[in-house]
Design a protein around this motif. Sequence first.
Motif, PDB file in Angstrom:
ATOM      1  N   ARG A   1      86.664  94.876  -8.894  1.00  0.00           N
ATOM      2  CA  ARG A   1      86.586  95.694  -7.691  1.00  0.00           C
ATOM      3  C   ARG A   1      88.078  95.312  -6.956  1.00  0.00           C
ATOM      4  O   ARG A   1      88.434  94.203  -7.008  1.00  0.00           O
ATOM      5  CB  ARG A   1      85.514  95.591  -6.635  1.00  0.00           C
ATOM      6  CG  ARG A   1      85.966  95.964  -5.184  1.00  0.00           C
ATOM      7  CD  ARG A   1      84.757  96.396  -4.583  1.00  0.00           C
ATOM      8  NE  ARG A   1      84.067  95.186  -3.916  1.00  0.00           N
ATOM      9  CZ  ARG A   1      83.146  95.429  -2.904  1.00  0.00           C
ATOM     10  NH1 ARG A   1      82.742  96.451  -2.597  1.00  0.00           N
ATOM     11  NH2 ARG A   1      82.459  94.303  -2.539  1.00  0.00           N
ATOM     12  N   ARG A   2      88.714  96.421  -6.574  1.00  0.00           N
ATOM     13  CA  ARG A   2      90.027  95.896  -5.939  1.00  0.00           C
ATOM     14  C   ARG A   2      90.008  95.505  -4.715  1.00  0.00           C
ATOM     15  O   ARG A   2      88.843  95.694  -3.980  1.00  0.00           O
ATOM     16  CB  ARG A   2      90.843  97.213  -5.591  1.00  0.00           C
ATOM     17  CG  ARG A   2      91.070  97.999  -7.190  1.00  0.00           C
ATOM     18  CD  ARG A   2      92.773  98.387  -7.277  1.00  0.00           C
ATOM     19  NE  ARG A   2      92.621  98.495  -8.834  1.00  0.00           N
ATOM     20  CZ  ARG A   2      93.043  99.761  -9.205  1.00  0.00           C
ATOM     21  NH1 ARG A   2      92.685 100.861  -8.581  1.00  0.00           N
ATOM     22  NH2 ARG A   2      92.857 100.085 -10.483  1.00  0.00           N
TER      23      ARG A   2
ATOM     24  N   ARG B   1      91.383  94.110  -0.908  1.00  0.00           N
ATOM     25  CA  ARG B   1      91.861  94.968   0.295  1.00  0.00           C
ATOM     26  C   ARG B   1      92.865  94.382   1.111  1.00  0.00           C
ATOM     27  O   ARG B   1      92.954  93.104   1.140  1.00  0.00           O
ATOM     28  CB  ARG B   1      90.745  95.250   1.279  1.00  0.00           C
ATOM     29  CG  ARG B   1      89.737  95.990   0.696  1.00  0.00           C
ATOM     30  CD  ARG B   1      90.140  97.347   0.320  1.00  0.00           C
ATOM     31  NE  ARG B   1      89.275  98.622   0.030  1.00  0.00           N
ATOM     32  CZ  ARG B   1      88.709  98.923  -1.076  1.00  0.00           C
ATOM     33  NH1 ARG B   1      88.875  98.352  -2.187  1.00  0.00           N
ATOM     34  NH2 ARG B   1      87.892  99.678  -1.039  1.00  0.00           N
TER      35      ARG B   1
ATOM     36  N   TRP C   1      84.485 108.074  -8.336  1.00  0.00           N
ATOM     37  CA  TRP C   1      85.495 108.989  -8.161  1.00  0.00           C
ATOM     38  C   TRP C   1      86.347 109.401  -9.130  1.00  0.00           C
ATOM     39  O   TRP C   1      87.036 108.231  -9.774  1.00  0.00           O
ATOM     40  CB  TRP C   1      86.008 108.517  -6.804  1.00  0.00           C
ATOM     41  CG  TRP C   1      86.942 109.636  -6.242  1.00  0.00           C
ATOM     42  CD1 TRP C   1      87.804 110.636  -6.780  1.00  0.00           C
ATOM     43  CD2 TRP C   1      87.083 110.006  -4.801  1.00  0.00           C
ATOM     44  NE1 TRP C   1      88.405 111.501  -5.949  1.00  0.00           N
ATOM     45  CE2 TRP C   1      87.909 110.797  -4.531  1.00  0.00           C
ATOM     46  CE3 TRP C   1      86.663 109.387  -3.620  1.00  0.00           C
ATOM     47  CZ2 TRP C   1      88.439 111.575  -3.428  1.00  0.00           C
ATOM     48  CZ3 TRP C   1      87.092 109.699  -2.224  1.00  0.00           C
ATOM     49  CH2 TRP C   1      87.768 110.801  -2.320  1.00  0.00           C
ATOM     50  N   MET C   2      86.384 110.459  -9.735  1.00  0.00           N
ATOM     51  CA  MET C   2      87.205 110.731 -10.803  1.00  0.00           C
ATOM     52  C   MET C   2      88.329 111.905 -10.390  1.00  0.00           C
ATOM     53  O   MET C   2      87.813 112.791  -9.792  1.00  0.00           O
ATOM     54  CB  MET C   2      86.542 111.126 -11.850  1.00  0.00           C
ATOM     55  CG  MET C   2      85.772 109.912 -12.644  1.00  0.00           C
ATOM     56  SD  MET C   2      84.709 110.469 -14.218  1.00  0.00           S
ATOM     57  CE  MET C   2      86.069 110.358 -15.454  1.00  0.00           C
ATOM     58  N   CYS C   3      89.511 111.679 -10.264  1.00  0.00           N
ATOM     59  CA  CYS C   3      90.359 112.777  -9.874  1.00  0.00           C
ATOM     60  C   CYS C   3      90.876 113.641 -10.929  1.00  0.00           C
ATOM     61  O   CYS C   3      91.721 114.640 -10.711  1.00  0.00           O
ATOM     62  CB  CYS C   3      91.757 111.924  -9.426  1.00  0.00           C
ATOM     63  SG  CYS C   3      92.683 111.131 -10.739  1.00  0.00           S
TER      64      CYS C   3
ATOM     65  N   ARG D   1      81.349 102.655 -12.789  1.00  0.00           N
ATOM     66  CA  ARG D   1      81.837 103.426 -14.015  1.00  0.00           C
ATOM     67  C   ARG D   1      81.090 103.388 -15.215  1.00  0.00           C
ATOM     68  O   ARG D   1      81.342 103.726 -16.161  1.00  0.00           O
ATOM     69  CB  ARG D   1      83.485 103.106 -14.386  1.00  0.00           C
ATOM     70  CG  ARG D   1      84.443 103.147 -12.919  1.00  0.00           C
ATOM     71  CD  ARG D   1      85.631 102.678 -13.324  1.00  0.00           C
ATOM     72  NE  ARG D   1      86.699 102.958 -12.327  1.00  0.00           N
ATOM     73  CZ  ARG D   1      86.899 102.330 -11.113  1.00  0.00           C
ATOM     74  NH1 ARG D   1      86.224 101.277 -10.903  1.00  0.00           N
ATOM     75  NH2 ARG D   1      87.743 102.621 -10.213  1.00  0.00           N
TER      76      ARG D   1
ATOM     77  N   ARG E   1      82.316 108.442 -19.878  1.00  0.00           N
ATOM     78  CA  ARG E   1      82.079 108.361 -18.413  1.00  0.00           C
ATOM     79  C   ARG E   1      81.389 109.595 -18.047  1.00  0.00           C
ATOM     80  O   ARG E   1      80.442 109.433 -17.146  1.00  0.00           O
ATOM     81  CB  ARG E   1      83.084 108.064 -17.689  1.00  0.00           C
ATOM     82  CG  ARG E   1      83.228 106.757 -17.101  1.00  0.00           C
ATOM     83  CD  ARG E   1      84.537 106.551 -16.285  1.00  0.00           C
ATOM     84  NE  ARG E   1      84.431 106.700 -14.818  1.00  0.00           N
ATOM     85  CZ  ARG E   1      85.148 106.632 -14.075  1.00  0.00           C
ATOM     86  NH1 ARG E   1      86.598 106.230 -14.514  1.00  0.00           N
ATOM     87  NH2 ARG E   1      85.300 106.605 -12.767  1.00  0.00           N
TER      88      ARG E   1
ATOM     89  N   ARG F   1      79.468  99.363  -0.816  1.00  0.00           N
ATOM     90  CA  ARG F   1      79.807 100.331  -1.623  1.00  0.00           C
ATOM     91  C   ARG F   1      80.924 100.109  -2.570  1.00  0.00           C
ATOM     92  O   ARG F   1      81.872  99.255  -2.141  1.00  0.00           O
ATOM     93  CB  ARG F   1      80.180 101.664  -0.776  1.00  0.00           C
ATOM     94  CG  ARG F   1      80.614 103.093  -1.673  1.00  0.00           C
ATOM     95  CD  ARG F   1      81.741 103.473  -1.459  1.00  0.00           C
ATOM     96  NE  ARG F   1      83.102 102.876  -1.012  1.00  0.00           N
ATOM     97  CZ  ARG F   1      84.014 102.742  -1.807  1.00  0.00           C
ATOM     98  NH1 ARG F   1      83.641 103.063  -3.169  1.00  0.00           N
ATOM     99  NH2 ARG F   1      84.859 102.057  -1.734  1.00  0.00           N
ATOM    100  N   ARG F   2      80.754 100.359  -3.773  1.00  0.00           N
ATOM    101  CA  ARG F   2      82.220 100.154  -4.640  1.00  0.00           C
ATOM    102  C   ARG F   2      81.965 100.881  -5.725  1.00  0.00           C
ATOM    103  O   ARG F   2      81.031 101.765  -6.050  1.00  0.00           O
ATOM    104  CB  ARG F   2      82.026  98.470  -5.214  1.00  0.00           C
ATOM    105  CG  ARG F   2      80.810  98.408  -6.003  1.00  0.00           C
ATOM    106  CD  ARG F   2      79.514  98.026  -5.286  1.00  0.00           C
ATOM    107  NE  ARG F   2      78.549  97.312  -6.048  1.00  0.00           N
ATOM    108  CZ  ARG F   2      77.618  98.087  -6.666  1.00  0.00           C
ATOM    109  NH1 ARG F   2      77.302  99.292  -6.391  1.00  0.00           N
ATOM    110  NH2 ARG F   2      76.547  97.098  -7.488  1.00  0.00           N
ATOM    111  N   SER F   3      83.154 101.355  -6.765  1.00  0.00           N
ATOM    112  CA  SER F   3      83.186 102.415  -7.630  1.00  0.00           C
ATOM    113  C   SER F   3      82.633 101.807  -8.751  1.00  0.00           C
ATOM    114  O   SER F   3      82.775 100.760  -9.222  1.00  0.00           O
ATOM    115  CB  SER F   3      84.855 102.678  -7.695  1.00  0.00           C
ATOM    116  OG  SER F   3      85.367 103.178  -6.923  1.00  0.00           O
TER     117      SER F   3
END
Length: 354
Positions: A340-341, A343, A301-303, A167, A244, A163-165
């Motif tokens: 991707r960040r 860890r 995910w968007m905040c 966009r 987006r 899984r990864r974000s």
Amino acid sequence: MKVTPNVLNQEQTSFLVRRRVARLATADESGKPHAVPVCFAYAPPSIYIALDEKPKDVPVSRLKRVRNILENPEVALVADRYAEDWSLLAFVMVRGRAELLDPDTGEHAAAVRLLRGKYHQYETMKIEENPVIAIRPEKAASWGALDEPESSEAQILDTIHGRRSVRRYLPRKVPDETVDQVLEAARWAPSPHGRQPWRFAVIRNVQTKERLADAMGEEWRANLEMDGQDAGIVEKRLEGSRRRLLDAPILVLLCLYLEDLDAYPDAERQRGETTMAVQSLGAAAQNALLAAYDLGLDAGWMCAPLFCPEKVVEALGLDPKLVPHALLTLGYADGDPPKRRGRKGLDELVVYRD
Ligand SMILES: Cc1cc2nc3c(=O)[nH]c(=O)nc-3n(C[C@H](O)[C@H](O)[C@H](O)COP(=O)(O)O)c2cc1C
């Protein structure tokens, strides 16, 4: 070298970005074939393959695949899925021309970032010092059940790691049943006293997305201007965020719903109840993200709703008791995500107190 526009269709693209390994076939000048398994990343229209620093008998310039590409740039790459249930078999084969990207080029740097995003193992390998193979696809062929979700043999840890974000999505419809399955996973999240203090709003229609984007954009603009951001940058960021929202096939708004929580006479315990509700909204979100990935979808995910909950409620005509907290975007990734960040290691995150 001429770069051909995208030759893979949407199903082929979705299938390819999910594969972790492919086989690269090259041939020398005389046509003698050679094939090796490779890790790769796909950023349409090109496919990138690192030449890693694993101990090899020969320097990278002497690798057979590299020598072949220099002699004859025609290559083929095949990525497949095998399962004991043969109704799940599938492959995508790409033919094209390969070139070696020099380490001092911008495309090389972007490819290294992409490959490190997809394979965390590359983070500690000096792949930036070697050329990267770039394949410019010219033809694509495929067969089988490209659209099937990954086999149920996949382990939960594979899903967590994969899984990864995302966009950027393909303009490809997501079946309603798949969205329902994602929401089904969300509702099985743990929650304080089992109260499920969240509700979900699903947004599919472009006009509704526009209303939401307008409402959130207005608030964000005010915040960015308050931060003293340059007008040009404000416009660019707002436009990026709007795109987006509009380009994601499905939006799922996660809202807190606090009405069923326990009521306490003191503020401290009440705050604890609310915190638990927020924690469980996070668990519901993660369930949804993992289920989406497992079902062959991608998600982000968007905040933004957190910063203007009332405006979101108004724009969507929701029950005012709902408190919008987060927005999940769902769809099919348009290539591997550019970033991707990494860890932190467990040594930094964990203390043992035996
Ligand atoms: C509470 C929360 C809020 C987030 N908000 C945003 C956001 O507004 N925009 C965005 O692009 N990513 C957002 N993200 C995604 C993170 O940037 C992303 O999870 C992180 O960089 C790690 O990357 P990965 O999800 O690909 O592993 C958010 C994540 C969380 C948990």
